[in-house]
Design a protein around this motif. Structure first.
Motif, PDB file in Angstrom:
ATOM      1  N   ALA A  88       0.817  -1.570  -0.112  1.00  0.00           N
ATOM      2  CA  ALA A  88       0.049   0.206   0.288  1.00  0.00           C
ATOM      3  C   ALA A  88       1.262   1.050  -0.001  1.00  0.00           C
ATOM      4  O   ALA A  88       0.393   2.275  -0.747  1.00  0.00           O
ATOM      5  N   ASP A  89       2.120   1.203   1.085  1.00  0.00           N
ATOM      6  CA  ASP A  89       2.804   1.972   0.732  1.00  0.00           C
ATOM      7  C   ASP A  89       3.144   3.051  -0.237  1.00  0.00           C
ATOM      8  O   ASP A  89       3.409   3.900  -1.210  1.00  0.00           O
ATOM      9  N   SER A  90       3.449   1.723  -1.265  1.00  0.00           N
ATOM     10  CA  SER A  90       4.452   1.892  -2.297  1.00  0.00           C
ATOM     11  C   SER A  90       3.595   2.669  -3.957  1.00  0.00           C
ATOM     12  O   SER A  90       3.476   3.375  -4.064  1.00  0.00           O
ATOM     13  N   TRP A  91       2.063   2.143  -3.647  1.00  0.00           N
ATOM     14  CA  TRP A  91       0.502   2.490  -4.174  1.00  0.00           C
ATOM     15  C   TRP A  91       0.878   4.012  -4.387  1.00  0.00           C
ATOM     16  O   TRP A  91       0.577   4.915  -4.318  1.00  0.00           O
ATOM     17  N   ILE A 131       2.836   5.904  -5.522  1.00  0.00           N
ATOM     18  CA  ILE A 131       2.308   6.489  -6.959  1.00  0.00           C
ATOM     19  C   ILE A 131       1.762   7.279  -7.178  1.00  0.00           C
ATOM     20  O   ILE A 131       1.116   8.733  -7.975  1.00  0.00           O
ATOM     21  N   ALA A 132       0.327   6.986  -6.788  1.00  0.00           N
ATOM     22  CA  ALA A 132      -0.442   8.190  -6.730  1.00  0.00           C
ATOM     23  C   ALA A 132      -0.705   9.251  -6.222  1.00  0.00           C
ATOM     24  O   ALA A 132      -1.126  10.224  -7.108  1.00  0.00           O
ATOM     25  N   THR A 133      -0.101   9.293  -5.260  1.00  0.00           N
ATOM     26  CA  THR A 133       0.465  11.540  -4.874  1.00  0.00           C
ATOM     27  C   THR A 133       1.722  11.328  -5.992  1.00  0.00           C
ATOM     28  O   THR A 133       0.851  13.532  -6.240  1.00  0.00           O
ATOM     29  N   ASP A 134       1.658  11.019  -5.771  1.00  0.00           N
ATOM     30  CA  ASP A 134       2.547  11.490  -7.014  1.00  0.00           C
ATOM     31  C   ASP A 134       2.608  12.180  -8.738  1.00  0.00           C
ATOM     32  O   ASP A 134       2.537  12.639  -9.516  1.00  0.00           O
ATOM     33  N   ILE A 135       1.218  11.587  -9.235  1.00  0.00           N
ATOM     34  CA  ILE A 135       0.759  11.497 -10.229  1.00  0.00           C
ATOM     35  C   ILE A 135       0.139  12.581  -9.864  1.00  0.00           C
ATOM     36  O   ILE A 135      -0.371  13.845 -10.412  1.00  0.00           O
ATOM     37  N   GLN A 136      -0.549  12.629  -8.541  1.00  0.00           N
ATOM     38  CA  GLN A 136      -1.687  13.917  -8.171  1.00  0.00           C
ATOM     39  C   GLN A 136      -1.209  15.411  -7.689  1.00  0.00           C
ATOM     40  O   GLN A 136      -1.616  15.782  -8.441  1.00  0.00           O
ATOM     41  N   LEU A 186      -5.658  -3.160   1.969  1.00  0.00           N
ATOM     42  CA  LEU A 186      -4.461  -2.694   0.984  1.00  0.00           C
ATOM     43  C   LEU A 186      -5.793  -1.556   0.665  1.00  0.00           C
ATOM     44  O   LEU A 186      -5.259  -0.544   1.499  1.00  0.00           O
ATOM     45  N   LEU A 187      -6.601  -1.234   0.531  1.00  0.00           N
ATOM     46  CA  LEU A 187      -7.652   0.230  -0.001  1.00  0.00           C
ATOM     47  C   LEU A 187      -7.808   0.704   1.090  1.00  0.00           C
ATOM     48  O   LEU A 187      -8.110   2.134   1.085  1.00  0.00           O
ATOM     49  N   GLU A 188      -8.354   0.459   2.469  1.00  0.00           N
ATOM     50  CA  GLU A 188      -7.516   0.951   4.071  1.00  0.00           C
ATOM     51  C   GLU A 188      -6.793   2.121   4.178  1.00  0.00           C
ATOM     52  O   GLU A 188      -6.753   2.625   4.139  1.00  0.00           O
ATOM     53  N   LYS A 189      -5.811   1.373   3.481  1.00  0.00           N
ATOM     54  CA  LYS A 189      -4.816   1.732   4.023  1.00  0.00           C
ATOM     55  C   LYS A 189      -4.485   2.251   2.990  1.00  0.00           C
ATOM     56  O   LYS A 189      -3.831   3.494   2.858  1.00  0.00           O
ATOM     57  N   LEU A 190      -4.394   2.342   1.709  1.00  0.00           N
ATOM     58  CA  LEU A 190      -4.453   3.423   0.378  1.00  0.00           C
ATOM     59  C   LEU A 190      -4.874   5.053   0.621  1.00  0.00           C
ATOM     60  O   LEU A 190      -4.286   6.265   0.447  1.00  0.00           O
ATOM     61  N   ALA A 191      -6.369   4.775   1.138  1.00  0.00           N
ATOM     62  CA  ALA A 191      -7.339   5.542   1.318  1.00  0.00           C
ATOM     63  C   ALA A 191      -6.966   6.470   2.603  1.00  0.00           C
ATOM     64  O   ALA A 191      -6.953   7.697   2.195  1.00  0.00           O
ATOM     65  N   ALA A 192      -6.053   5.884   3.495  1.00  0.00           N
ATOM     66  CA  ALA A 192      -6.027   6.904   4.832  1.00  0.00           C
ATOM     67  C   ALA A 192      -4.372   7.662   4.128  1.00  0.00           C
ATOM     68  O   ALA A 192      -4.155   8.957   4.869  1.00  0.00           O
ATOM     69  N   ARG A 193      -3.615   7.557   2.880  1.00  0.00           N
ATOM     70  CA  ARG A 193      -2.443   8.378   2.324  1.00  0.00           C
ATOM     71  C   ARG A 193      -2.364   8.818   1.315  1.00  0.00           C
ATOM     72  O   ARG A 193      -2.089   9.362   1.394  1.00  0.00           O
TER      73      ARG A 193
END
Length: 313
Positions: free
Chosen positions: A186-189, A192-197, A216-223
């Motif tokens: 999740a940290d790697s995703w 990636i997502a924040t750099d794209i944003q 994974l989605l729960e961790k990703l949404a928090a980040r």
């Protein structure tokens, strides 16, 4: 003409066989084409127009003689003229031999009496092209077409309504298929997502809610601020959603083949054990991939490596 194809494997293996089915249907438009597939892969044929019947058989189960006997009876009842076997397992070759189907084609050497035609298998060849070579005994020597899927109107309508529900802008969105937590972290995703944003603030980031990825989605949404979640309930809706994205970033798996099939720009994250040239049409410019080096797992791929591939011109 009645043609039977036995295609062990999951959804990805079925999609890699779609070009072969499509060519058969084009060559023999009046033919009845049936497939035998595993239960987990039956839904794939929701997006295939070249098949008449989908028969269920769990090739990987510990099948009894009665199980094989039932399948043999079904095959004999249909009186097929030809059969194609994508994985030349001895038990399945014996099954086809016992069926009495006149033309029985698979990979292997020419000395196998269980088959009427054997095609040499190249383990380094793109799987869709390798499968397509099984059509040579049908006097079909056309090049392998790209993988295509049929998107039912209902699924396209669902994708449109899902975009509306999520409030996606007309500028589009980038779709992530993260897979399970064990695949790519999740940290790697999130990186990636924040750099794209940061670089493309007008594009929304949408992650696919799929089996076994809730944590994974729960961790990703928090980040990731403003991360959106889409929940396609079948392969047709999944394919339609991928088709409407500006870019599809995915870990290896079945969804990757839908990205190939619908023509969306794709960045795939592959483990060291997955051959890119076997599972992806790497000659297509829209298809990009990053891969773990030998001895590393998929999760060891740095997010910076994925981002470099995304921004690569």
């Amino acid at each position: 003409m009645r043609i039977l194809a036995l295609v062990p494997g999951g959804t990805g293996e079925q999609l890699l066989f779609f070009p072969t089915l499509d060519t058969l249907k084009q060559q023999y438009p009046n033919a009845e084409i049936d497939v035998v597939v595993e239960p987990r892969a039956m839904a794939s044929y929701r997006v295939c127009l070249s098949v008449n019947r989908v028969l269920k058989f769990d090739f990987n189960d510990r099948n009894s003689l009665a199980d094989f006997g039932n399948l043999l009876g079904t095959i004999r009842d249909r009186e097929y003229d030809a059969a194609i076997l994508t994985q030349p397992r001895q038990s399945l070759k014996i099954l086809l031999w016992l069926s009495g189907i006149p033309l029985r084609v698979s990979f292997g050497n020419q000395n196998n009496f269980l088959l009427t035609e054997s095609i040499e298998f190249d383990p380094q060849e793109y799987a869709a092209v390798a499968n397509h070579s099984l059509l040579a005994p049908f006097q079909i020597l056309k090049p392998c077409p790209p993988i295509k899927v049929n998107l039912p109107k209902g699924d396209l309508d669902w994708a449109a309504s899902e975009q509306k529900r999520l409030g996606l802008p007309k500028s589009g969105f980038i779709l992530l298929n993260c897979g399970a937590l064990a695949n790519y972290p999740a940290d790697s995703w999130a990186e990636i997502a924040t750099d794209i944003q940061a670089k493309l603030p007008d594009l929304s980031i949408v992650a696919i809610d799929s089996v076994n990825n809730a944590e994974l989605l729960e961790k990703l949404a928090a980040r990731v601020p403003n991360l959106l979640i889409a929940s396609p309930t079948d392969v047709g809706k999944l394919a339609a959603l991928i088709a409407t994205a500006n870019l599809f970033i995915c870990a290896e798996g079945d969804a990757m083949q839908f990205g190939v099939a619908v023509g969306t720009a794709l960045v795939a994250i592959l483990s060291a054990a997955t051959s890119a040239k076997v599972f992806l049409p790497i000659a297509e410019k829209r298809v990009k991939y990053v891969q773990a080096i030998a001895g590393q797992s998929l999760k060891d791929i740095p997010p910076q490596t994925v981002l470099a591939k995304i921004w690569e011109s």
